[in-house]
Design a protein around this motif. Structure first.
Motif, PDB file in Angstrom:
ATOM      1  N   UNK A  78       7.864  -1.550  -1.644  1.00  0.00           N
ATOM      2  CA  UNK A  78       7.810  -0.929  -2.978  1.00  0.00           C
ATOM      3  C   UNK A  78       8.367  -1.849  -4.056  1.00  0.00           C
ATOM      4  N   UNK A  88       8.009  -5.020  -4.239  1.00  0.00           N
ATOM      5  CA  UNK A  88       7.168  -6.187  -4.503  1.00  0.00           C
ATOM      6  C   UNK A  88       5.853  -5.854  -5.205  1.00  0.00           C
ATOM      7  N   UNK A  89       5.621  -4.575  -5.466  1.00  0.00           N
ATOM      8  CA  UNK A  89       4.269  -4.187  -5.927  1.00  0.00           C
ATOM      9  C   UNK A  89       3.883  -4.773  -7.272  1.00  0.00           C
ATOM     10  N   UNK A  90       4.854  -5.022  -8.142  1.00  0.00           N
ATOM     11  CA  UNK A  90       4.525  -5.446  -9.507  1.00  0.00           C
ATOM     12  C   UNK A  90       3.774  -6.781  -9.475  1.00  0.00           C
ATOM     13  N   UNK A  91       4.407  -7.772  -8.843  1.00  0.00           N
ATOM     14  CA  UNK A  91       3.770  -9.083  -8.779  1.00  0.00           C
ATOM     15  C   UNK A  91       2.604  -9.091  -7.793  1.00  0.00           C
ATOM     16  N   UNK A  92       2.708  -8.332  -6.720  1.00  0.00           N
ATOM     17  CA  UNK A  92       1.605  -8.305  -5.761  1.00  0.00           C
ATOM     18  C   UNK A  92       0.319  -7.785  -6.400  1.00  0.00           C
ATOM     19  N   UNK A  93       0.476  -6.805  -7.275  1.00  0.00           N
ATOM     20  CA  UNK A  93      -0.695  -6.292  -7.976  1.00  0.00           C
ATOM     21  C   UNK A  93      -1.316  -7.390  -8.840  1.00  0.00           C
TER      22      UNK A  93
END
Lengths: 288, 320
Positions: free
Chosen positions: A133, A135-140
């Motif tokens: 949860x 890491x979602x910002x950059x992963x997106x």
């Protein structure tokens, strides 16, 4: 708790008390079992009723005239077939990927000597401390800029490796007897042949546990698929349920049928791979 | 594959050593070492690439993103604001309420979930005919996902077609729109959904306790209650400890239930931290603020886990 032998003198009374105790235990177990299973039971019942019957008061607890076509409606109109296929593809991709990458890494940690081995092992373990949860910002951003938004790659690639899997398989590889390694050396086995012919077959229980664990995790994913898909063609079954509920708001029965379709693969998994499932789920728990 | 296979073989040195003393034919020790090292890194590479790109890089980038304010309209440049954004977000009522909600949610789900799972596991740990059926039923909810459970319960809670209102549990406004009841309702769904997993965990913990210990205690006259508190609980404490730690981590990752049942409402009463991150990212498109929240989410989870390890693990009875 084994039945104790009744003493001959008061055999009748002891036996009666024993039977009462037994009945009480079964009663308690049965009541609890009914409570636990009730939500699933009522889902099956409701999936076979008409919307009118579901809303009827008092409610129906048994479908006298099961409406089987609800399932075909969820399957076709509700796109459950599409969602199910997507989930299957992504789950297979992730499960196989995790098993492969974990096998390779675990082999290095268990059988090879190299500089920074300890440090790298700590790096692997450190991945367990970062919740996805976070890491979602950059992963997106990453997935979008790779052109992987609305794609199987976008859904699966971030999960193709796990520290947990490498750790679990390393433990299993370390159990491989030293003698076998020596024997394999005598037979002129290279590392790849030793891995595939000796280490992997011997670590089968751990690999099965990891597979089931990975399968379960991948199949149940919700946040990530919601973030990286918009197109129905790539939506997985968990997100599909949300979609189905929204589109069949006046047909609760279709939603319930969709729920059953979404749950069925895991029910099958539970029934046939109970042992591996238990081992996978408890792998981290037993002892410190 | 064959090139690598021929490379760092286990065998070539050994077989020649067995045949005789053909030492010179063996490749130089250092070259063999280099091959082993190369192979090792090659084997680690796939995992390391994934970890680097999808775990460590995004994780570290959160700290950096937190220093920049996301512009109100896309296209404008991000503005460096130092720690200002950290301060603003971390002292905001929304954030503090969100942390409070998440902790409350953890308190509602973890102890009750473990107690129920343990209770069922103890009950099912008997030698009775047909006990397998009960065990399967008690573990059955592992076959459900968060989405499956949420959709089922969402309908059960529904004020019109739901069974709970029919049973008399029918507050106004309806459960999931009720500021007082929404969070407990979501907690109930979560406890049910994780019950199968907790049951399986506790059962396998119980199976690891040797029967002889119970037998010996029984012979010594210990009753069922004494045996439960003096034998079962201490010997099961590693499993319980694990369940507490994992349960805490799960609580801070709660998302699907909220998205499907309450969307953070009513009155933000179910706005748990992970959902807050998602909303900030998705609805507000505010990467900077979302990054600060993610850093907070990580820090809290980490601290919680470490604190639990520090204070709970001391009370855990390991080994035999």
């Amino acid at each position: 708790m084994a039945a104790e032998l009744p003493r001959p003198s008061s055999a009748g009374r002891t036996r009666a008390r024993h039977l009462t105790g037994l009945a009480a235990r079964y009663l308690l177990l049965t009541v609890l079992a009914i409570i636990v299973i009730f939500p699933l039971y009522i889902t099956i019942v409701n999936s076979l009723l008409t919307p009118g019957q579901i809303a009827a008061r008092p409610p129906k607890f048994f479908p006298l005239h099961p409406q089987w076509d609800t399932y075909s409606r969820a399957w076709d109109v509700g796109h459950m077939s599409r969602y199910l296929v997507n989930s299957a593809i992504v789950t297979a991709f992730i499960t196989v990927g995790q098993v492969v990458t974990a096998t390779l890494a675990a082999y290095a940690f268990a059988f090879l000597e190299f500089p920074f081995k300890r440090t790298l092992f700590v790096v692997f373990l450190a991945t367990l401390m970062v919740p996805f949860e976070v890491t979602i910002i950059t992963n997106l951003t990453t997935v979008t800029s790779l052109g992987w938004y609305d794609s199987y790659q976008g859904l699966a690639v971030p999960f193709l490796a796990t520290g947990f899997g490498a750790f679990l398989l390393r433990q299993a590889f370390l159990q491989v007897p030293r003698d076998l390694q020596d024997a394999a050396e005598l037979d002129g086995y290279g590392h790849w042949r030793f891995m595939l012919r000796v280490a992997v077959p011997l670590a089968r229980p751990a690999m099965a546990a990891l597979s089931v664990f990975a399968f379960l995790g991948a199949w149940n994913q919700y946040l990530w698929p919601l973030l990286v898909t918009k197109d129905d063609r790539y939506r997985t079954v968990q997100i599909g349920l949300k979609q189905l509920r929204a589109t069949s708001i006046d047909q609760v029965n279709v939603t319930f049928a969709g729920v059953m379709i979404a749950a069925l693969p895991l029910v099958i998994l539970l029934l046939f791979f109970q042992k591996q499932l238990v081992r996978g789920l408890t792998a981290g728990a037993v002892k410190g | 594959m064959s090139t690598i296979d021929g490379g760092a073989t286990l065998g070539e040195t050994r077989s020649s050593a067995v045949v005789g003393v053909e030492e010179p034919k063996r490749p130089p020790r250092s070259r063999r070492r280099m091959r082993e090292i190369g192979l090792a890194y090659l084997l680690l590479l796939p995992s390391l690439v994934i970890f680097g790109v999808f775990i460590f890089y995004p994780f570290l980038r959160n700290f950096y993103l937190g220093f920049y304010r996301t512009p109100p309209f896309p296209g404008l440049p991000m503005r460096y604001v130092g720690f200002d954004q950290y301060r603003d977000v971390l002292t905001s009522t929304d954030f503090l309420d969100s942390v409070k909600t998440t902790v409350l949610f953890m308190i509602m789900t973890v102890p009750a979930g473990i107690a129920l799972g343990l209770g069922l596991a103890v009950l099912a740990h008997q030698r009775l005919k047909g006990i397998g059926v009960y065990r399967t039923i008690f573990s059955s909810t592992v076959a459900t996902s968060v989405a499956v459970a949420s959709v089922i319960f969402g309908t059960l809670f529904n004020p019109v077609v739901g069974l709970l209102p029919w049973l008399g549990v029918n507050p106004r406004p309806p459960i999931l729109d009720n500021p007082q009841w929404a969070l407990p309702a979501v907690a109930l769904v979560t406890i049910w959904q994780t019950l199968g997993l907790t049951f399986i965990l506790m059962s396998s913990g119980l199976q690891a306790i040797p029967d002889e210990i119970h037998e010996a205690a029984r012979v010594d006259g210990a009753g069922a209650g004494t045996r439960f508190w003096k034998i079962t609980i201490p010997l099961l404490s590693p499993t319980i400890f694990f369940a507490v730690v994992i349960g805490g981590i799960f609580a801070f990752q709660t998302f699907g239930q909220i998205d499907l049942l309450t969307q953070g409402g009513p009155l933000k009463k179910t706005n748990v931290l992970t959902y807050f991150v998602y909303r900030t990212l998705r609805t507000e498109n505010n990467d900077g603020k979302a990054a600060v929240l993610a850093v907070a989410l990580f820090t809290i989870t980490m601290t919680l886990t470490l604190v639990q390890m520090r204070f709970l693990e001391r009370r855990v009875h390991y080994g035999r």
